[in-house]
Motif scaffolding. Structure first.
Motif, PDB file in Angstrom:
ATOM      1  N   ARG A  80     -23.129 -15.360  -9.961  1.00  0.00           N
ATOM      2  CA  ARG A  80     -22.967 -15.061  -8.521  1.00  0.00           C
ATOM      3  C   ARG A  80     -24.308 -14.769  -7.862  1.00  0.00           C
ATOM      4  NH1 ARG A  80     -20.953  -9.215  -7.776  1.00  0.00           N
ATOM      5  NH2 ARG A  80     -23.170  -8.958  -8.337  1.00  0.00           N
TER       6      ARG A  80
ATOM      7  N   THR B   6     -25.295 -19.957  -8.174  1.00  0.00           N
ATOM      8  CA  THR B   6     -24.059 -20.503  -7.603  1.00  0.00           C
ATOM      9  C   THR B   6     -24.182 -21.986  -7.253  1.00  0.00           C
ATOM     10  OG1 THR B   6     -24.703 -19.692  -5.415  1.00  0.00           O
ATOM     11  CG2 THR B   6     -23.210 -18.308  -6.706  1.00  0.00           C
TER      12      THR B   6
ATOM     13  N   LEU C 175     -19.190 -20.488  -4.611  1.00  0.00           N
ATOM     14  CA  LEU C 175     -18.642 -19.164  -4.917  1.00  0.00           C
ATOM     15  C   LEU C 175     -17.192 -19.074  -4.473  1.00  0.00           C
ATOM     16  CD1 LEU C 175     -19.089 -16.283  -5.942  1.00  0.00           C
ATOM     17  CD2 LEU C 175     -19.942 -15.675  -3.660  1.00  0.00           C
TER      18      LEU C 175
ATOM     19  N   LEU D 277     -16.890 -11.126  -8.625  1.00  0.00           N
ATOM     20  CA  LEU D 277     -17.671 -12.089  -7.841  1.00  0.00           C
ATOM     21  C   LEU D 277     -17.973 -11.573  -6.430  1.00  0.00           C
ATOM     22  CD1 LEU D 277     -15.891 -15.413  -8.867  1.00  0.00           C
ATOM     23  CD2 LEU D 277     -18.148 -14.614  -9.583  1.00  0.00           C
TER      24      LEU D 277
END
Length: 277
Positions: A75, A79, A242, A275
């Motif tokens: 994250r 990403t 993401l 996340l």
């Protein structure tokens, strides 16, 4: 700790005193995932089901904690690598899965498309080539019989079975397209994940769950009207990697809920929450 000390520590999990076992478990957890091979070896050499269950729980705990760390690292730092994100999702069910194996599989699929691809033809004809190779030659198709199976969210399962749900098929399609420098991105529609081809000159949409069907903004307008939803930019424009991985996790939550596997539902929610910053 050296090998002998770790093995001696693991052997103490066989103690009948529950308090001692809890102390040993806490110590082992503090050592991190590097201790997992010792736990696996102890499990293989044991015939005590109670001892084996303790080992299994510890292994899962260590792997789960490691996965949370890896998801947060992805994250914060990588990403742009969607395949790695999909790999991390699959690690929940397949902790020994190797990312390099997935990369090799995807590279072969890209090569299959590249052999037939013509970069100088009209973009609609490029999409037709993509569709032909992905859905006819490589035999990818929607998993309509087992739509809610958790395997539909596991990239390794989808690559092997050639069957998936809307988002997993879109992810594979998009990753191949982007390696070919085709500007195709994911779009978060309600109840359906789709793709968009977008440049300054043109934009249209692709339904990978329907063999690459091409459609327009007006079709999305009608879709939203049927759902009694207002127009929103997120329903038309590219979403981030993401957000794609978050949606894959949401699909997994729904899959495990339908299976009644409530412990897994809670674990997937924790992974999904990791996340978020």
């Amino acid at each position: 700790m050296n090998d002998g000390e770790v093995k001696a520590l693991v052997s103490l999990l066989d103690d009948e005193d529950v308090e001692i076992v809890h102390e040993i478990e806490a110590k082992i957890k503090s050592l991190g995932e590097g201790v997992i091979p010792y736990l696996e070896e102890a499990w293989e050499n044991s015939f005590n089901p109670v001892f084996q269950e303790r080992l299994e729980d510890l292994i899962h705990h260590l792997q789960f904690d490691s996965l949370i760390y890896k998801l947060q690292d992805w994250r914060d730092n990588r990403t742009e690598d969607l395949l790695e994100g999909m790999w991390l999702v699959a690690l929940y069910q397949y902790p020994d899965l190797e990312l390099k194996k997935l990369r090799a599989d995807l590279e072969q699929m890209y090569y299959d498309v590249w052999l037939e691809f013509k970069p100088d033809i009209h973009y609609i004809d490029q999409i037709k080539i993509l569709n032909s190779v992905i859905f006819n030659k490589l035999k990818f198709s929607p998993n309509t019989k087992n739509f809610h199976s958790p395997g539909n969210s596991m990239i390794n399962v989808v690559l092997e079975s050639r069957k998936g749900n809307p988002i997993s098929l879109c992810v594979i399609y998009m990753m191949i397209a982007q390696k070919l420098k085709i500007p195709i991105y994911g779009v978060n529609l309600p109840n359906l994940f789709i793709l968009t081809y977008k440049t300054e000159q043109a934009q249209f949409y692709i339904n990978a769950f329907n063999r690459g069907l091409i459609f327009t903004k007006q079709d999305i307008d009608s879709y939203l009207t049927n759902l009694n939803l207002s127009e929103n930019e997120i329903f038309y424009e590219p979403t981030s990697n993401l957000e794609i991985i978050k949606r894959v996790f949401r699909n997994l939550v729904a899959s495990f809920e339908k299976l009644g596997e409530h412990d897994k539902v809670e674990e997937i929610k924790l992974l999904m929450n990791s996340l978020s910053k």
